[in-house]
Design a protein around this motif. Structure first.
Motif, PDB file in Angstrom:
ATOM      1  N   CYS A 433       1.037  -1.698  -0.134  1.00 37.84           N
ATOM      2  CA  CYS A 433       0.080  -0.220  -0.104  1.00 37.84           C
ATOM      3  C   CYS A 433       1.215   1.518  -0.188  1.00 37.84           C
ATOM      4  O   CYS A 433       0.086   1.992  -0.002  1.00 37.84           O
ATOM      5  N   HIS A 462     -10.858  -3.641   1.606  1.00 38.80           N
ATOM      6  CA  HIS A 462      -9.679  -3.616   2.789  1.00 38.80           C
ATOM      7  C   HIS A 462      -8.822  -2.422   2.430  1.00 38.80           C
ATOM      8  O   HIS A 462      -8.004  -1.861   3.236  1.00 38.80           O
ATOM      9  N   ILE A 463      -8.637  -2.207   1.053  1.00 35.86           N
ATOM     10  CA  ILE A 463      -6.483  -1.557   1.485  1.00 35.86           C
ATOM     11  C   ILE A 463      -7.416  -0.146   1.207  1.00 35.86           C
ATOM     12  O   ILE A 463      -6.572   0.793   1.700  1.00 35.86           O
ATOM     13  N   LYS A 465     -10.347   0.926   3.335  1.00 36.25           N
ATOM     14  CA  LYS A 465     -10.354   1.115   4.027  1.00 36.25           C
ATOM     15  C   LYS A 465      -8.932   1.621   5.201  1.00 36.25           C
ATOM     16  O   LYS A 465      -8.460   2.542   5.926  1.00 36.25           O
ATOM     17  N   TYR A 466      -7.846   0.705   4.838  1.00 44.49           N
ATOM     18  CA  TYR A 466      -6.316   0.657   5.438  1.00 44.49           C
ATOM     19  C   TYR A 466      -6.157   2.327   5.289  1.00 44.49           C
ATOM     20  O   TYR A 466      -6.145   2.636   6.350  1.00 44.49           O
ATOM     21  N   LYS A 469      -8.069   4.570   7.469  1.00 43.11           N
ATOM     22  CA  LYS A 469      -7.515   4.829   8.420  1.00 43.11           C
ATOM     23  C   LYS A 469      -6.351   6.077   8.775  1.00 43.11           C
ATOM     24  O   LYS A 469      -6.156   6.848   9.320  1.00 43.11           O
ATOM     25  N   VAL A 470      -5.224   5.678   7.998  1.00 43.53           N
ATOM     26  CA  VAL A 470      -4.207   6.269   8.103  1.00 43.53           C
ATOM     27  C   VAL A 470      -4.284   8.063   7.190  1.00 43.53           C
ATOM     28  O   VAL A 470      -3.457   8.323   8.086  1.00 43.53           O
ATOM     29  N   LEU A 537      -4.257  -6.405   7.376  1.00 47.43           N
ATOM     30  CA  LEU A 537      -4.435  -4.218   6.583  1.00 47.43           C
ATOM     31  C   LEU A 537      -5.689  -3.539   7.971  1.00 47.43           C
ATOM     32  O   LEU A 537      -6.244  -2.571   7.958  1.00 47.43           O
ATOM     33  N   GLY A 538      -5.510  -5.596   8.723  1.00 50.42           N
ATOM     34  CA  GLY A 538      -7.091  -4.404  10.155  1.00 50.42           C
ATOM     35  C   GLY A 538      -6.690  -3.479  10.551  1.00 50.42           C
ATOM     36  O   GLY A 538      -7.354  -2.837  11.195  1.00 50.42           O
ATOM     37  N   GLN A 539      -5.739  -3.923  10.931  1.00 51.05           N
ATOM     38  CA  GLN A 539      -4.927  -2.693  12.160  1.00 51.05           C
ATOM     39  C   GLN A 539      -3.667  -1.659  11.389  1.00 51.05           C
ATOM     40  O   GLN A 539      -2.501  -2.449  10.351  1.00 51.05           O
ATOM     41  N   VAL A 540      -3.733   0.227  12.152  1.00 52.04           N
ATOM     42  CA  VAL A 540      -2.426   0.583  11.089  1.00 52.04           C
ATOM     43  C   VAL A 540      -1.416   0.239  12.703  1.00 52.04           C
ATOM     44  O   VAL A 540      -1.642   0.750  13.204  1.00 52.04           O
TER      45      VAL A 540
END
Length: 585
Positions: A433, A462-463, A465-466, A469-470, A537-540
Motif C-alpha cells: 500500500c 480492505h485497501i 479502508k486501510y 485510516k492512515v 490490514l486490520g490495524q495500522v
C-alpha cells in the motif's frame, strides 16, 4: 514548482528541515482533541479501485476534497479497455463485485467484460460519483514538496491538450497492476504490414472472419480469445512460448473438491454455457437469504484455494494429478500437444486459469500450434526458426502488461524519481500500500498485493479502508507527512523473500508474478492467503511509519489541543458512551 529532497532525521522522524535547526517554541493549539484538518486528495484511475476509493472516503472521512483523474473517456478501468472477443472475468461473477453493491442479475457464472463495465458505470451514476472524477485527464508528473508537505502534480487534459498544475496532501494511485499493456519483444514486430493488434487495445472494427491470424500468448487473454475466434478465422496460428495450467470448469472443480460451495451449487440453475436461468436470477432477487448464502459459500470456496500453491502439500498433489488428466483428455491425448502445453513446473507457478473450449480448439483442423519456434516477424507474417514463412493477415498479441510497478510518469519523492529506482531494482513496498521514500503516497494493489488471490473488488475495499485510516490519523494528529520507515519496508520484504519458496509462485517458470522472468523474486503476489492479507490490514501499525508534524515546534502531541474533546463538544454525541460498552476494546 518546488522539487525538494530532504532525508529523514537520524531518529527516524522526518520534519522537512535539517536536524540542526532549532525547534520553534511550543504553544498550545487552540483546538479540541479530535479536530480534523482539511486535506486534498488526488486519486489516479477510475476503475474498480478508484470508484471504491470515492465511496470509502465519503463514508469515513470529513473535511476533505477529492479529485480522481482518469485517462480514459469513461470509468471502468480494465473493463473499459479490454474488449477483445471472449473477454470475461475468471473469478465467479457474484464474488467479483463490491460487498456494498451486490448484483443478483449477473447473466453468467463468469461475467463478460461488457457486463462488468456496465456494473461499474451504473455504480458511478447511482452513487453520484462523477462530480469527483475527471475523465480524459492523465497525471504526467508528481513532485514532493517537503517544506509544504504537498504533492505538486502536472495533469494533461487529453481532450483539450492543456497541461495544468494541481496539488494534494495525498496521492492514491489506483491505476492498476494490469493496465500498461506491452508488445512482445520479437525482432521485426514493427515491420509487419498487416493488422497488428493487442488484446488490451482491441479495434472494434476489426473483422477476423476468413483471415489468416496469429495469436501470440497463452495467458488469461490468449486462452479466452483463441476459442472465441477459432470457428470464424480461415487459419489460426497459436504462438506459445511457455505452457500454462488450464484447470477444469470452476463449478466442476468446486464440486470435485467437496468445498463449501458444493451444496449450494447443486441448487443453482445454469445451462451448459453456465448462464443463469431467468428463474434463477428472479430467485436471487426475491430471496435475499438464498442469494447471500450463495455468495458467502462461493467466497469461502475461493478463500480456501491458497493451499493449492503450497509446495509439497496433499491438495497441490491431488489437484495437479486431476488437472493433468483434464488437460490430456481435452487435447485428445495428442502427444505433441500434451508435451507442448502441459507444464512441468508446479501447479500455480503461472496463473491458474479456467478456459472452457481453449484446449479443444487447438485440435481443430484450422489451428496450428507454434511452440517456441518464432524466429522473427517479417512484413507479411512470421518466419519460423526452421526457415519456413507463415503468411498472415493479422497478428494479435495477447502478451500482457508491464508488471514492473514502475509508474508511467515521474514520481519524485525524498529519494529522487521512483522510476529510476524501479528500472534497476525489484519493487519493494510496505504491505503493498505504500512505498519507501515516497511520503503521503498510497497504492492499490502495489508490489506484492493479492492480485492472484481472487476478486480484487473486495480486496480493494480492505485497501481503501486501510488507506483511509492512515489519512484520518494524519488529519486528527497533526501529521503533515507520513511514510513507511526504511527498516519496516526491509523487514517486511525479508519476510516475503523467506516465505515465497514455500509456494509454486517462486518455482522456475516464466510468469508475470515475477515480472515475466523465468527465475527471480515474486513481486506481484501477497505472501499468504487472501484472508491473511485482509487480517494484516486490520490495524495500522503506527510504529512502522516515519512522521513529520504540522506543529512549528514539531511536537507530536500538539494535536491534544486546548484540553477539550470534540466528543464532549458535540451535542448529539453521548458523552457517557463508555458506560454502555464496558467490554468493548
Amino acid at each position: 514548482m518546488t522539487r525538494l529532497r530532504v532525508a529523514p532525521q537520524a531518529n527516524g522522524t522526518s520534519n522537512g528541515a535539517a536536524s540542526h535547526i532549532a525547534k520553534a517554541p511550543y504553544t498550545v493549539v487552540e483546538k479540541p482533541l479530535g479536530s480534523t484538518k482539511h486535506v486534498r486528495i488526488v486519486g489516479i484511475g477510475a476503475g474498480a479501485s478508484g470508484l471504491n476509493l470515492v465511496r470509502t472516503l465519503r463514508k469515513q472521512l470529513s473535511d476533505y476534497e477529492l479529485v480522481v483523474y482518469e485517462k480514459n473517456d469513461d470509468v471502468g478501468g480494465t473493463w473499459l479497455e479490454n474488449r477483445y472477443p471472449g473477454c470475461r472475468c475468471d473469478v465467479p461473477s457474484h464474488n467479483y463485485q463490491f460487498s456494498w453493491r451486490p448484483n443478483p442479475e449477473w447473466s453468467n457464472f463468469f461475467a463478460p467484460a461488457e457486463e462488468i463495465r456496465k456494473y461499474l458505470c451504473r455504480i458511478c451514476e447511482e452513487e453520484n460519483m462523477r462530480d469527483s472524477i475527471k475523465t480524459q485527464h492523465r497525471v504526467s508528473g508528481a513532485w514532493w514538496d517537503e517544506a509544504r508537505g504537498l504533492w505538486d502534480l502536472s495533469v494533461l487534459n487529453l481532450a483539450s491538450g492543456e497541461e495544468f498544475r494541481d496539488e494534494a496532501n495525498f496521492i492514491v494511485d489506483g491505476s492498476g497492476v494490469l493496465n500498461n499493456w506491452k508488445w512482445p519483444d520479437i525482432e521485426g514486430l514493427t515491420t509487419f504490414q498487416g493488422q497488428l493488434i493487442h488484446t488490451a487495445s482491441w479495434p472494434e472494427a476489426f473483422d477476423y472472419a476468413d483471415k489468416q491470424v496469429a495469436v501470440i500468448g497463452n495467458g488469461s487473454s490468449g486462452v479466452q480469445l483463441v476459442p472465441t475466434i477459432q470457428p470464424d478465422v480461415k487459419k489460426l496460428y497459436h504462438c506459445v512460448r511457455t505452457p500454462t495450467w488450464i484447470i477444469p470448469p470452476r463449478i466442476m472443480t468446486m464440486m470435485a473438491l467437496n468445498g463449501p460451495a458444493k451444496a449450494v451449487l447443486g441448487q443453482i440453475e445454469l445451462d451448459e454455457k453456465e448462464n443463469f436461468s431467468h428463474a434463477q436470477i428472479e430467485k436471487f432477487k426475491s430471496q435475499p437469504e438464498l442469494y447471500r448464502h450463495f455468495v458467502k459459500s462461493m467466497e469461502k470456496d475461493i478463500n480456501g484455494a491458497f493451499p493449492i500453491v503450497l509446495n509439497g502439500g496433499k491438495l497441490q498433489a491431488f489437484s495437479t494429478e486431476k488437472v493433468v488428466q483434464y488437460m490430456t483428455a481435452c487435447l485428445g491425448g495428442n502427444e505433441r500437444l500434451c508435451e507442448a502445453l502441459i507444464p512441468k513446473f508446479p501447479l500455480g507457478t503461472r496463473r491458474i486459469t479456467p478456459a472452457p473450449g481453449y484446449l479443444e480448439s487447438l485440435r481443430a483442423p484450422n489451428v496450428e500450434l507454434l511452440h517456441n519456434n518464432i524466429s522473427r516477424i517479417v512484413p507479411d507474417g512470421i518466419q519460423l526458426k526452421s526457415g519456413e514463412a507463415v503468411k498472415l493477415d493479422a497478428i494479435i498479441c495477447a502478451t500482457g502488461f508491464d508488471n514492473s510497478f514502475c509508474p508511467r510518469f515521474p514520481v519524485v519523492g525524498r529519494s529522487g524519481n521512483l522510476q529510476d529506482r524501479l528500472r534497476t531494482h525489484a519493487p519493494k513496498a510496505y504491505m503493498s500500500c505504500a512505498l519507501p521514500g515516497v511520503p503521503n503516497y498510497f497504492t492499490f494493489l502495489g508490489p506484492n498485493g493479492p492480485v492472484g488471490h481472487g476478486s480484487i473488488f473486495t480486496a480493494s475495499e480492505h485497501i481503501a479502508k486501510y488507506i483511509t485510516k492512515v489519512i484520518v490519523k494524519c488529519q486528527q494528529e497533526g501529521i503533515k507527512a507520513i511514510v513507511p520507515s526504511d527498516a519496516a519496508v526491509e523487514d517486511y520484504n525479508q519476510h516475503i523473500a523467506a516465505f515465497m519458496p514455500r509456494t509454486a509462485w517462486q518455482s522456475p517458470g516464466r510468469s508475470w508474478f515475477k515480472n515475466g522472468k523465468e527465475n527471480g523474486p515474486v513481486t506481484a503476489l501477497h505472501p499468504g492467503s487472501r484472508i491473511h492479507f485482509f487480517h494484516m490490514l486490520g490495524q495500522v501499525r503506527g510504529e512502522d511509519w516515519d512522521y513529520t508534524y504540522d506543529s512549528p515546534s514539531r511536537n507530536r502531541f500538539a494535536y491534544l489541543g486546548n484540553g477539550f474533546s470534540t466528543k464532549e463538544l458535540d451535542p448529539e454525541f453521548d458523552s457517557t458512551w463508555y458506560l454502555d460498552e464496558p467490554d468493548k476494546l
